[in-house]
Design a protein around this motif. Structure first.
Motif, PDB file in Angstrom:
ATOM      1  N   ASN A   9      30.341  50.600  32.580  1.00  0.00           N
ATOM      2  CA  ASN A   9      30.363  49.666  31.455  1.00  0.00           C
ATOM      3  C   ASN A   9      31.188  48.422  31.798  1.00  0.00           C
ATOM      4  O   ASN A   9      32.233  48.499  32.440  1.00  0.00           O
ATOM      5  CB  ASN A   9      30.965  50.394  30.247  1.00  0.00           C
ATOM      6  CG  ASN A   9      31.303  49.478  29.094  1.00  0.00           C
ATOM      7  OD1 ASN A   9      32.362  48.858  29.088  1.00  0.00           O
ATOM      8  ND2 ASN A   9      30.418  49.396  28.115  1.00  0.00           N
ATOM      9  N   TYR A  10      30.713  47.264  31.305  1.00  0.00           N
ATOM     10  CA  TYR A  10      31.304  45.956  31.603  1.00  0.00           C
ATOM     11  C   TYR A  10      32.810  45.936  31.345  1.00  0.00           C
ATOM     12  O   TYR A  10      33.593  45.509  32.211  1.00  0.00           O
ATOM     13  CB  TYR A  10      30.596  44.913  30.733  1.00  0.00           C
ATOM     14  CG  TYR A  10      31.190  43.532  30.717  1.00  0.00           C
ATOM     15  CD1 TYR A  10      30.936  42.636  31.752  1.00  0.00           C
ATOM     16  CD2 TYR A  10      31.991  43.108  29.647  1.00  0.00           C
ATOM     17  CE1 TYR A  10      31.466  41.352  31.725  1.00  0.00           C
ATOM     18  CE2 TYR A  10      32.521  41.833  29.620  1.00  0.00           C
ATOM     19  CZ  TYR A  10      32.254  40.961  30.650  1.00  0.00           C
ATOM     20  OH  TYR A  10      32.770  39.693  30.625  1.00  0.00           O
ATOM     21  N   TYR A  11      33.250  46.395  30.176  1.00  0.00           N
ATOM     22  CA  TYR A  11      34.660  46.327  29.822  1.00  0.00           C
ATOM     23  C   TYR A  11      35.491  47.300  30.643  1.00  0.00           C
ATOM     24  O   TYR A  11      36.608  46.987  31.073  1.00  0.00           O
ATOM     25  CB  TYR A  11      34.833  46.607  28.327  1.00  0.00           C
ATOM     26  CG  TYR A  11      34.294  45.488  27.455  1.00  0.00           C
ATOM     27  CD1 TYR A  11      35.010  44.303  27.294  1.00  0.00           C
ATOM     28  CD2 TYR A  11      33.060  45.605  26.822  1.00  0.00           C
ATOM     29  CE1 TYR A  11      34.512  43.270  26.515  1.00  0.00           C
ATOM     30  CE2 TYR A  11      32.554  44.573  26.041  1.00  0.00           C
ATOM     31  CZ  TYR A  11      33.284  43.408  25.888  1.00  0.00           C
ATOM     32  OH  TYR A  11      32.790  42.380  25.123  1.00  0.00           O
ATOM     33  N   ARG A  12      34.964  48.489  30.858  1.00  0.00           N
ATOM     34  CA  ARG A  12      35.705  49.468  31.650  1.00  0.00           C
ATOM     35  C   ARG A  12      35.806  49.004  33.108  1.00  0.00           C
ATOM     36  O   ARG A  12      36.815  49.229  33.771  1.00  0.00           O
ATOM     37  CB  ARG A  12      35.025  50.839  31.579  1.00  0.00           C
ATOM     38  CG  ARG A  12      35.072  51.482  30.191  1.00  0.00           C
ATOM     39  CD  ARG A  12      34.330  52.807  30.198  1.00  0.00           C
ATOM     40  NE  ARG A  12      34.164  53.339  28.856  1.00  0.00           N
ATOM     41  CZ  ARG A  12      34.988  54.199  28.279  1.00  0.00           C
ATOM     42  NH1 ARG A  12      36.050  54.628  28.937  1.00  0.00           N
ATOM     43  NH2 ARG A  12      34.766  54.639  27.044  1.00  0.00           N
TER      44      ARG A  12
ATOM     45  N   CYS B  43      39.326  44.754  44.698  1.00  0.00           N
ATOM     46  CA  CYS B  43      39.519  45.671  43.566  1.00  0.00           C
ATOM     47  C   CYS B  43      38.195  45.964  42.866  1.00  0.00           C
ATOM     48  O   CYS B  43      37.888  47.122  42.538  1.00  0.00           O
ATOM     49  CB  CYS B  43      40.516  45.069  42.573  1.00  0.00           C
ATOM     50  SG  CYS B  43      42.196  44.908  43.217  1.00  0.00           S
ATOM     51  N   PHE B  44      37.394  44.924  42.640  1.00  0.00           N
ATOM     52  CA  PHE B  44      36.092  45.124  42.011  1.00  0.00           C
ATOM     53  C   PHE B  44      35.159  45.918  42.922  1.00  0.00           C
ATOM     54  O   PHE B  44      34.397  46.777  42.452  1.00  0.00           O
ATOM     55  CB  PHE B  44      35.460  43.774  41.653  1.00  0.00           C
ATOM     56  CG  PHE B  44      35.911  43.229  40.338  1.00  0.00           C
ATOM     57  CD1 PHE B  44      35.357  43.680  39.146  1.00  0.00           C
ATOM     58  CD2 PHE B  44      36.900  42.253  40.280  1.00  0.00           C
ATOM     59  CE1 PHE B  44      35.777  43.182  37.929  1.00  0.00           C
ATOM     60  CE2 PHE B  44      37.330  41.744  39.063  1.00  0.00           C
ATOM     61  CZ  PHE B  44      36.775  42.205  37.875  1.00  0.00           C
ATOM     62  N   ALA B  45      35.222  45.649  44.218  1.00  0.00           N
ATOM     63  CA  ALA B  45      34.370  46.376  45.155  1.00  0.00           C
ATOM     64  C   ALA B  45      34.697  47.869  45.148  1.00  0.00           C
ATOM     65  O   ALA B  45      33.796  48.718  45.196  1.00  0.00           O
ATOM     66  CB  ALA B  45      34.535  45.795  46.564  1.00  0.00           C
ATOM     67  N   GLU B  46      35.982  48.183  45.070  1.00  0.00           N
ATOM     68  CA  GLU B  46      36.403  49.582  45.041  1.00  0.00           C
ATOM     69  C   GLU B  46      35.908  50.271  43.768  1.00  0.00           C
ATOM     70  O   GLU B  46      35.428  51.407  43.804  1.00  0.00           O
ATOM     71  CB  GLU B  46      37.928  49.659  45.123  1.00  0.00           C
ATOM     72  CG  GLU B  46      38.470  51.075  45.175  1.00  0.00           C
ATOM     73  CD  GLU B  46      39.989  51.122  45.264  1.00  0.00           C
ATOM     74  OE1 GLU B  46      40.574  52.065  44.690  1.00  0.00           O
ATOM     75  OE2 GLU B  46      40.576  50.210  45.884  1.00  0.00           O
ATOM     76  N   VAL B  47      36.000  49.575  42.640  1.00  0.00           N
ATOM     77  CA  VAL B  47      35.523  50.147  41.372  1.00  0.00           C
ATOM     78  C   VAL B  47      34.011  50.360  41.415  1.00  0.00           C
ATOM     79  O   VAL B  47      33.496  51.409  41.005  1.00  0.00           O
ATOM     80  CB  VAL B  47      35.905  49.223  40.193  1.00  0.00           C
ATOM     81  CG1 VAL B  47      35.248  49.705  38.898  1.00  0.00           C
ATOM     82  CG2 VAL B  47      37.422  49.187  40.033  1.00  0.00           C
ATOM     83  N   ASP B  48      33.278  49.361  41.914  1.00  0.00           N
ATOM     84  CA  ASP B  48      31.818  49.455  41.963  1.00  0.00           C
ATOM     85  C   ASP B  48      31.358  50.586  42.870  1.00  0.00           C
ATOM     86  O   ASP B  48      30.347  51.252  42.597  1.00  0.00           O
ATOM     87  CB  ASP B  48      31.221  48.119  42.438  1.00  0.00           C
ATOM     88  CG  ASP B  48      31.411  47.005  41.412  1.00  0.00           C
ATOM     89  OD1 ASP B  48      31.658  47.314  40.231  1.00  0.00           O
ATOM     90  OD2 ASP B  48      31.314  45.828  41.800  1.00  0.00           O
TER      91      ASP B  48
END
Length: 387
Positions: free
Chosen positions: A237-240, A225-230
């Motif tokens: 932004n950190y929070y988003r 999930c984080f890889a897809e967002v990155d």
């Protein structure tokens, strides 16, 4: 359009106390609405999910958790063609029986009630909606339909021995068929509970700074999930960034349950709700692979959140509150509010009295339990210490 194995409100097994049906609401809609208007439902806003209610305005309470569960359950039920109102009713009611201070309070009350049959929050929910809500002229409880009561009693599967006293007592007068599985609607509500808390406990743990975003990004499922967002939003932004990742995690859980359940339904090919009840297994499920990943995530939350030093310290403090309130009221039931004293006067033995005291303590909100403890016990100790 509903499927043939969905519960049909026009064919409900009815209510324990017959009543005239509404001209504009189905029986399951009325159940949902009665739950929302119940006193026990309102009290959930000041009951712990993980963090004690007064520890922060942004942490989930039992009320916000129940609303999130209902939202997930509605989405899944609609996609599967199930009855949405019944699904919502079970989802909204599922935590009505929780004590103050979450599972910490439940564990303490269960130990205290052990000589009297123990305490189980699921059974307590049924006790609330069939007995303790006392607003109607003709009956105690909310007089919910058989299908909603069944879903509350066994949304986690058939009820094994020993049957909690609160369930056994009601089942003796209104057979809920505790040995079978519940409807597909109730099963959806149960899995939606898992989806909601697996997601929001990660949110709350981050807000409490019990672990970092980077640590989450190393866990199964969340890593992707984080890889897809990155990849889509580099430099976000950190929070988003963490919100977008947890959004995707939430979606993965919902999509997995829908996909697995659809496969199970194709294999079973149910024609009626009874086919679901007698399938011999849960039909609404996570996939084995995702369930395995969730176990790792739950282990992380257990070690880093549920057993964090600050949480453990608060658990010890509130455990003492419950452990002192219960014997106090058991010894001095005259201190119970006036509307409880009629029940006390009719209690046949100590077990019946203990059940009344357990009902009262379990119904307390976090803040009310703390206030009662300060007024009845802490202040008395302080006075005694000055003598």
């Amino acid at each position: 359009m509903t499927v043939p194995f969905a519960c049909d409100p026009a064919r409900t097994r009815g209510r324990l106390h017959p009543e005239e049906e509404s001209a504009f609401r189905s029986p399951f809609q009325r159940d949902r609405d009665r739950i929302i208007h119940a006193s026990a439902f309102r009290r959930l806003k000041h009951k712990t999910q993980v963090f004690i209610e007064h520890e922060g305005d942004y942490f989930r309470t039992r009320l916000t958790h129940s609303i999130e569960v209902a939202q997930v359950a509605r989405t899944i039920a609609k996609h599967l063609g199930l009855n949405i109102e019944l699904t919502e009713a079970v989802a909204l009611a599922h935590d009505l029986g929780h004590t103050p201070f979450g599972h910490t309070g439940e564990e303490a009350l269960d130990r205290l009630m052990a000589p009297y049959g123990g305490f189980d929050h699921n059974a307590q929910t049924l006790r609330i909606v069939t007995r303790l809500e006392r607003h109607y002229a003709e009956w105690d409880g909310l007089n919910l339909t058989w299908e909603t009561l069944e879903g509350i009693a066994k949304h986690n599967g058939p009820v094994g021995e020993p049957v909690p006293p609160a369930l056994a007592e009601y089942d003796a007068v209104h057979d809920l068929e505790l040995h079978t599985h519940a409807s597909a609607e109730a099963q959806v509500a149960a899995l939606s509970d898992d989806i909601a808390y697996n997601n929001h406990d990660l949110h709350d743990g981050l807000r409490a700074e019990l672990f970092s975003t980077d640590e989450l990004a190393e866990l199964p499922v969340l890593r992707d999930c984080f890889a897809e967002v990155d990849a889509k939003y580099p430099g976000l932004n950190y929070y988003r960034r963490r919100h977008e990742a947890l959004r995707r995690f939430f979606g993965v859980l919902v999509e997995d349950v829908i996909g697995v359940t659809e496969r199970n339904l194709r294999e079973l090919d149910p024609r009626t709700p009874e086919d679901i009840r007698h399938a011999g297994r849960m039909v609404v499920q996570f996939s084995p692979a995702l369930w395995s990943d969730l176990k790792i995530i739950r282990r992380f939350l257990f070690e880093r959140m549920y057993r964090a030093p600050s949480v453990v310290a608060m658990r010890a403090e509130v455990t003492q509150v419950v452990e002192e309130l219960f014997p106090f009221f058991l010894k001095t039931p005259g201190e119970l509010p006036k509307q409880w004293r009629k029940d006390v006067s009719e209690a046949a033995d100590e077990t019946a009295l203990a059940r009344i005291v357990g009902d009262y303590v379990a119904g307390m909100t976090d803040r009310f339990a703390l206030q009662c403890h300060d007024r009845l016990i802490s202040d008395a100790k302080a006075v005694a210490a000055t003598r």
